[in-house]
Write an enzyme that holds these catalytic residues in place. Structure first.
Site, PDB file in Angstrom:
ATOM      1  N   HIS A  28      -0.579   0.150 -10.030  1.00  0.00           N
ATOM      2  CA  HIS A  28      -1.250  -0.747  -9.072  1.00  0.00           C
ATOM      3  C   HIS A  28      -1.814  -1.979  -9.803  1.00  0.00           C
ATOM      4  O   HIS A  28      -3.013  -2.243  -9.770  1.00  0.00           O
ATOM      5  CB  HIS A  28      -2.356  -0.011  -8.314  1.00  0.00           C
ATOM      6  CG  HIS A  28      -2.683  -0.665  -6.994  1.00  0.00           C
ATOM      7  ND1 HIS A  28      -3.148   0.029  -5.922  1.00  0.00           N
ATOM      8  CD2 HIS A  28      -2.617  -1.964  -6.586  1.00  0.00           C
ATOM      9  CE1 HIS A  28      -3.355  -0.791  -4.904  1.00  0.00           C
ATOM     10  NE2 HIS A  28      -3.027  -2.005  -5.287  1.00  0.00           N
ATOM     11  N   GLU A  65      -3.607   7.668  -5.460  1.00  0.00           N
ATOM     12  CA  GLU A  65      -3.766   6.935  -6.713  1.00  0.00           C
ATOM     13  C   GLU A  65      -5.021   7.382  -7.444  1.00  0.00           C
ATOM     14  O   GLU A  65      -6.073   7.540  -6.813  1.00  0.00           O
ATOM     15  CB  GLU A  65      -3.812   5.424  -6.434  1.00  0.00           C
ATOM     16  CG  GLU A  65      -2.511   4.893  -5.850  1.00  0.00           C
ATOM     17  CD  GLU A  65      -2.524   3.381  -5.619  1.00  0.00           C
ATOM     18  OE1 GLU A  65      -3.556   2.735  -5.914  1.00  0.00           O
ATOM     19  OE2 GLU A  65      -1.518   2.860  -5.133  1.00  0.00           O
ATOM     20  N   ARG A  68       0.855  -1.183   0.000  1.00  0.00           N
ATOM     21  CA  ARG A  68       0.000   0.000   0.000  1.00  0.00           C
ATOM     22  C   ARG A  68       0.894   1.236   0.000  1.00  0.00           C
ATOM     23  O   ARG A  68       1.899   1.284   0.712  1.00  0.00           O
ATOM     24  CB  ARG A  68      -0.923   0.032   1.221  1.00  0.00           C
ATOM     25  CG  ARG A  68      -2.105  -0.936   1.146  1.00  0.00           C
ATOM     26  CD  ARG A  68      -3.097  -0.496   0.068  1.00  0.00           C
ATOM     27  NE  ARG A  68      -4.288  -1.326   0.002  1.00  0.00           N
ATOM     28  CZ  ARG A  68      -4.434  -2.380  -0.774  1.00  0.00           C
ATOM     29  NH1 ARG A  68      -3.421  -2.761  -1.555  1.00  0.00           N
ATOM     30  NH2 ARG A  68      -5.562  -3.057  -0.798  1.00  0.00           N
TER      31      ARG A  68
END
Length: 322
Positions: free
Chosen positions: A282, A263, A234
């Site tokens: 991601h 993000e 994360r």
């Protein structure tokens, strides 16, 4: 009478059909907050990912019994609040292990061998002479890998490291991982020792109050100047401003990042203009096979939670006292 389920992120057609077999399904765009909150008001359950589900939204949904996230992480939810309300939260911890570990190792290799940087160098027509030290990378084989968080994914990374690359594995974890120690020779050490000795520091911890910014300026300074940081866990586990400073100053050699504090990452982030950073959007579990398996698992989790038969993949087991 069928339960009512809100699907707030797109799922494959066959998964949607499975949900419709077991419940009345309402599809909504989870990014449209008001529409999502309105749909929850009459829902017994909901399935989706990435969108923040707040206590205020849950407060307005008195029928809600279960939430299913199509992910292993669950930081988009207030787990304590859900537990207090006896709302079961489920996740998909097993089906994405191998694809995420592949992504981690892709980052290790790409940063060490400067794959992205040198591919762009070739595409730009700069390969006009033999490769010189300016284009050299560093070895992966035989190096020391430090894994912060030896859970399922950490163990899968350790397997790749030892069996494929003869790496020495150090790890930190709340508790010992006897299987990783027995099968891969992993050695459990304190974080300070791991940072000092590892050539690659790989973060595999969930986001919590305890892990937020656990890697900051002090930890980066404790690493080798030749070390590479890998974060596919994360984004907020790393203090991004401190990482930018460390990369600029040469405190560490490079970073491979699949996650960021915000993000999508801002287009003007200094990280995106650094040649010693490999940045991915991601994609840890982003393969066709794995994302389909995650959606199916999450759907089965939700149906099982609503009919009272679910025994695994439960984040807040205390809520089962409902």
């Amino acid at each position: 009478m069928k339960s009512r389920i809100v699907v707030y992120k797109p799922v494959p057609e066959d998964v949607l059909a499975y949900l419709r077999e077991h419940a009345e399904v309402v599809e909504v765009d989870g990014d449209r907050h008001d529409a999502f909150a309105a749909a929850l008001k009459d829902a017994d359950g909901a399935i989706g990912s990435t969108v923040k589900v707040t206590p205020a939204m849950v407060e307005g949904a008195p029928r809600l019994k279960a939430l299913s996230t199509i992910s292993v992480g669950y930081d988009a939810f207030d787990v304590a609040d859900l537990t207090r309300r006896r709302i079961v939260l489920t996740h998909t911890p097993d089906v994405l292990t191998e694809s995420t570990a592949d992504t981690v190792f892709a980052l290790i290799l790409a940063t060490a061998r400067r794959v992205v940087d040198l591919a762009e160098w070739v595409k730009a027509g700069q390969w006009t002479h033999g490769v010189a030290p300016a284009q050299f990378g560093v070895d992966v084989y035989g190096k020391t890998l430090g894994i912060v968080g030896m859970g399922r994914i950490g163990g899968a990374v350790a397997r790749r490291a030892t069996l494929g690359f003869n790496m020495n594995v150090l790890y930190t974890n709340r508790s010992a991982n006897p299987e990783a120690e027995r099968q891969y020779g992993a050695r459990r050490v304190e974080l300070a020792v791991l940072l000092k000795e590892a050539d690659f520091v790989c973060l595999q911890v969930p986001l919590s109050d305890e892990t937020r910014h656990m890697i900051g300026a002090r930890q980066l300074a404790a690493m080798k100047k030749s070390a590479i940081l890998i974060n596919a866990a994360r984004g907020p586990v790393v203090d991004e401003a401190a990482l930018i400073d460390a990369l600029r100053a040469g405190t560490i050699l490079a970073a491979g990042l699949d996650v960021f504090e915000q993000e999508p990452v801002a287009a003007d982030s200094p990280l995106l203009s650094m040649r010693n950073v490999v940045a991915l959007p991601h994609i840890g579990s982003a393969t066709h096979e794995t994302r389909h398996a995650m959606a199916r698992c999450a759907a089965e989790n939700l149906v099982g939670a609503l009919n009272g038969t679910l025994t695994r993949n439960i984040v807040n087991r205390e809520a089962l006292a409902r």
